[in-house]
Write an enzyme that holds these catalytic residues in place. Sequence first.
Site, PDB file in Angstrom:
ATOM      1  N   TYR A  57      41.153 -42.428  26.824  1.00  0.00           N
ATOM      2  CA  TYR A  57      40.204 -42.318  27.931  1.00  0.00           C
ATOM      3  C   TYR A  57      39.480 -43.635  28.177  1.00  0.00           C
ATOM      4  O   TYR A  57      38.985 -43.909  29.259  1.00  0.00           O
ATOM      5  CB  TYR A  57      39.150 -41.244  27.636  1.00  0.00           C
ATOM      6  CG  TYR A  57      39.675 -39.841  27.794  1.00  0.00           C
ATOM      7  CD1 TYR A  57      40.268 -39.431  28.985  1.00  0.00           C
ATOM      8  CD2 TYR A  57      39.579 -38.926  26.769  1.00  0.00           C
ATOM      9  CE1 TYR A  57      40.761 -38.146  29.133  1.00  0.00           C
ATOM     10  CE2 TYR A  57      40.065 -37.631  26.907  1.00  0.00           C
ATOM     11  CZ  TYR A  57      40.652 -37.251  28.097  1.00  0.00           C
ATOM     12  OH  TYR A  57      41.139 -35.979  28.250  1.00  0.00           O
ATOM     13  N   GLU A 153      31.019 -61.645  27.971  1.00  0.00           N
ATOM     14  CA  GLU A 153      32.062 -61.804  26.965  1.00  0.00           C
ATOM     15  C   GLU A 153      33.247 -62.653  27.422  1.00  0.00           C
ATOM     16  O   GLU A 153      34.061 -63.064  26.609  1.00  0.00           O
ATOM     17  CB  GLU A 153      32.525 -60.440  26.452  1.00  0.00           C
ATOM     18  CG  GLU A 153      32.740 -59.417  27.540  1.00  0.00           C
ATOM     19  CD  GLU A 153      32.982 -58.018  26.978  1.00  0.00           C
ATOM     20  OE1 GLU A 153      32.566 -57.770  25.847  1.00  0.00           O
ATOM     21  OE2 GLU A 153      33.619 -57.221  27.681  1.00  0.00           O
ATOM     22  N   THR A 195      34.339 -63.037  47.243  1.00  0.00           N
ATOM     23  CA  THR A 195      35.296 -64.013  46.701  1.00  0.00           C
ATOM     24  C   THR A 195      34.650 -65.388  46.561  1.00  0.00           C
ATOM     25  O   THR A 195      34.800 -66.054  45.539  1.00  0.00           O
ATOM     26  CB  THR A 195      36.535 -64.099  47.617  1.00  0.00           C
ATOM     27  OG1 THR A 195      37.146 -62.820  47.628  1.00  0.00           O
ATOM     28  CG2 THR A 195      37.523 -65.139  47.146  1.00  0.00           C
ATOM     29  N   LYS A 227      38.672 -69.882  56.123  1.00  0.00           N
ATOM     30  CA  LYS A 227      37.331 -69.792  55.566  1.00  0.00           C
ATOM     31  C   LYS A 227      37.380 -69.804  54.032  1.00  0.00           C
ATOM     32  O   LYS A 227      36.641 -70.544  53.373  1.00  0.00           O
ATOM     33  CB  LYS A 227      36.734 -68.460  56.051  1.00  0.00           C
ATOM     34  CG  LYS A 227      35.243 -68.399  56.037  1.00  0.00           C
ATOM     35  CD  LYS A 227      34.854 -67.206  56.893  1.00  0.00           C
ATOM     36  CE  LYS A 227      33.473 -66.714  56.584  1.00  0.00           C
ATOM     37  NZ  LYS A 227      33.171 -65.492  57.325  1.00  0.00           N
ATOM     38  N   GLY A 358      50.610 -37.576  21.154  1.00  0.00           N
ATOM     39  CA  GLY A 358      49.160 -37.453  21.036  1.00  0.00           C
ATOM     40  C   GLY A 358      48.709 -37.304  19.596  1.00  0.00           C
ATOM     41  O   GLY A 358      49.525 -37.252  18.674  1.00  0.00           O
ATOM     42  N   CYS A 385      57.377 -37.562  20.232  1.00  0.00           N
ATOM     43  CA  CYS A 385      56.483 -37.728  19.089  1.00  0.00           C
ATOM     44  C   CYS A 385      55.719 -36.424  18.812  1.00  0.00           C
ATOM     45  O   CYS A 385      56.328 -35.479  18.334  1.00  0.00           O
ATOM     46  CB  CYS A 385      55.584 -38.930  19.297  1.00  0.00           C
ATOM     47  SG  CYS A 385      55.120 -39.660  17.721  1.00  0.00           S
ATOM     48  N   HIS A 511      59.176 -43.308  20.474  1.00  0.00           N
ATOM     49  CA  HIS A 511      58.672 -43.402  21.846  1.00  0.00           C
ATOM     50  C   HIS A 511      59.669 -44.137  22.745  1.00  0.00           C
ATOM     51  O   HIS A 511      59.548 -45.349  22.945  1.00  0.00           O
ATOM     52  CB  HIS A 511      57.341 -44.162  21.857  1.00  0.00           C
ATOM     53  CG  HIS A 511      56.221 -43.405  21.237  1.00  0.00           C
ATOM     54  ND1 HIS A 511      55.370 -42.613  21.968  1.00  0.00           N
ATOM     55  CD2 HIS A 511      55.826 -43.297  19.956  1.00  0.00           C
ATOM     56  CE1 HIS A 511      54.484 -42.061  21.152  1.00  0.00           C
ATOM     57  NE2 HIS A 511      54.737 -42.459  19.931  1.00  0.00           N
ATOM     58  N   GLU A 513      59.839 -44.161  25.845  1.00  0.00           N
ATOM     59  CA  GLU A 513      59.197 -44.675  27.069  1.00  0.00           C
ATOM     60  C   GLU A 513      58.782 -46.139  26.934  1.00  0.00           C
ATOM     61  O   GLU A 513      58.605 -46.824  27.947  1.00  0.00           O
ATOM     62  CB  GLU A 513      57.995 -43.793  27.452  1.00  0.00           C
ATOM     63  CG  GLU A 513      56.740 -43.936  26.597  1.00  0.00           C
ATOM     64  CD  GLU A 513      56.741 -43.111  25.305  1.00  0.00           C
ATOM     65  OE1 GLU A 513      57.828 -42.695  24.857  1.00  0.00           O
ATOM     66  OE2 GLU A 513      55.656 -42.899  24.739  1.00  0.00           O
TER      67      GLU A 513
HETATM   68  N1  GLN Z   1      49.813 -37.244  15.702  1.00  0.00           N
HETATM   69  C1  GLN Z   1      51.187 -37.323  15.370  1.00  0.00           C
HETATM   70  C2  GLN Z   1      51.433 -38.220  14.166  1.00  0.00           C
HETATM   71  O1  GLN Z   1      50.600 -39.001  13.794  1.00  0.00           O
HETATM   72  C3  GLN Z   1      52.004 -37.799  16.564  1.00  0.00           C
HETATM   73  C4  GLN Z   1      51.644 -39.155  17.037  1.00  0.00           C
HETATM   74  C5  GLN Z   1      52.187 -39.458  18.412  1.00  0.00           C
HETATM   75  O2  GLN Z   1      52.486 -38.566  19.183  1.00  0.00           O
HETATM   76  N2  GLN Z   1      52.268 -40.733  18.754  1.00  0.00           N
HETATM   77  O3  GLN Z   1      52.474 -38.134  13.557  1.00  0.00           O
END
Ligand code: GLN
Length: 539
Positions: A57, A153, A195, A227, A358, A385, A511, A513
């Site tokens: 987020y 920063e 700008t 300009k 996740g 995953c 992954h 993707e």
């Molecule tokens: N939470 C799960 C793990 O740590 C999956 C991680 C994820 O989906 N990237 O294995």
Amino acid sequence: MKSNCKYIFVTGGVTSSLGKGIFAASLARLLQGHGFRVTIQKFDPYINVDPGTLNPYEHGECYVTEDGAETDLDLGHYERFLNVETSQSNNVTTGAVYQTVINKERAGDYLGKTVQVIPHITDELQRRMLLLGEDGKYDIVITEIGGTVGDIESFPFVEAVRQLKWKLGSTRCITIHLTLVPYLASAKELKTKPTQHSVKMLLESGLQADILVCRTEYPLTKDIRRKLALFCNVNINAVIEAIDVETIYDVPLSLLKEGIDDIVLSKLRLPRNGEPDLTSWKAFLSKLKNPTHTVKIALVGKYVELQDAYKSILESFTHAGAANECNVEVISLQSDHITENNVASKLKDMDGVLVAPGFGDRGIEGKISAIKYIREQKIPFFGICLGMQCSVIEFARNVLKLKGAHSSEMDPKTKYPVIDLMEDQKNISEMGGTMRLGAYDCRLYKKTRVYDVYRSTNISERHRHRYEFNNAYLKDFEANGMMAVGVNPQQNLVEIVELKDHPWFLGVQFHPELKSTVEKPHPLFVAFVQAAIRKHEER
Ligand code: GLN
């Protein structure tokens, strides 16, 4: 300075979210089209050592490189546009820079000197800005400076660029300032003042923008360009319009129309031999824009309100959609809103369902209900995953009848930890740092769907997780139709599961993707979209 590498710095003014990453990637793609070897790096002013600890987020998806660095999602755009891998060195944060300097100080490397922002932090920034250009692998390094000029920063970053520009000279180093030219509806006018102010702010730090790239909703008139040129000390042909376009993949072509490649190459005294080669890019765009099918794919995840949280997955669908001349309509579904009772109404019209990666237990039961429905209704399923882990949990509970089966991440006391930490990880976990990150090998078994997709027995994919399929249950799973079809050869870890009696049901521990690019759409996404097309045609 040994190499002849040229450096381009991209700063941002007026507001954040102007798309500096897409701009940098698009410029890089044009320069690549001219035959130059280009890479891009991102310097972020925040204090986290890397974005690995950031909640999606806060900062969107965390992108993982081959060498296992947890990085800013802009690196994903760089790889998708250039089809060139990035690495740990392509993402630098204030936190990482301070960590290096403080470690050196503790080691006594500064010989009793007072350690200060200038020169110690700015020297370390410059060292890292030059690093990728030093081994002769690249002709041009583009550095995107995160944040907005004027932020407290950002000052050390701007100062580091100022010093470098002075050291390297104007033919080896240029700065491009990306800014906003807002349209005031009440006045019916584009406004240049923000700008002007932001360019002035850069100048106060001693940095002159060589090229201005103006994000705008309407074309910039000659007058506006004049300009801006006059008040910002740039040539009129260096005022580049970056008008809103239909897709991010149009940006290279829209910048090409403005002649940005000409200006950059002439400022850097690099040869320009004709038009850049964008043949494959244009072929991709033409397929993307002229689809012959449409499918609906649900993306079930925890952070779906924030599109950036699943950036690479959404882009992979764009690539795979184009490869199949198919418009993939992605319907985002919040996993914690899915229940046994409403799952049918949410998923019945879907041609495919992807359950997202996740961490943590929010929304887990929704994901599991979704997978049960998809498995039974024979809707194509792709689990990534955590999505794969949920498919294993669902199968354990509902097919193997292991009541209360779970991942020990969500339920450390579960009687049936079908997803668990590996034995040797359990000891390390007390010391932290247990993630499996970056590229790992995977061996595929022949006569499997996944082998048909990759057409190879040895593949490598990127990981970011702690938990694994628990091999103690493997026999039981396979005897009932959930097969381990891809395994890590070194550690014998299950990387891919596939269902036997299902048209397309695949869970991957890695992954995919993260490796899909315009040039090379990921084969698993391409095959999943094909499965969705078949499902759609059956309806
Ligand atoms: N939470 C799960 C793990 O740590 C999956 C991680 C994820 O989906 N990237 O294995």
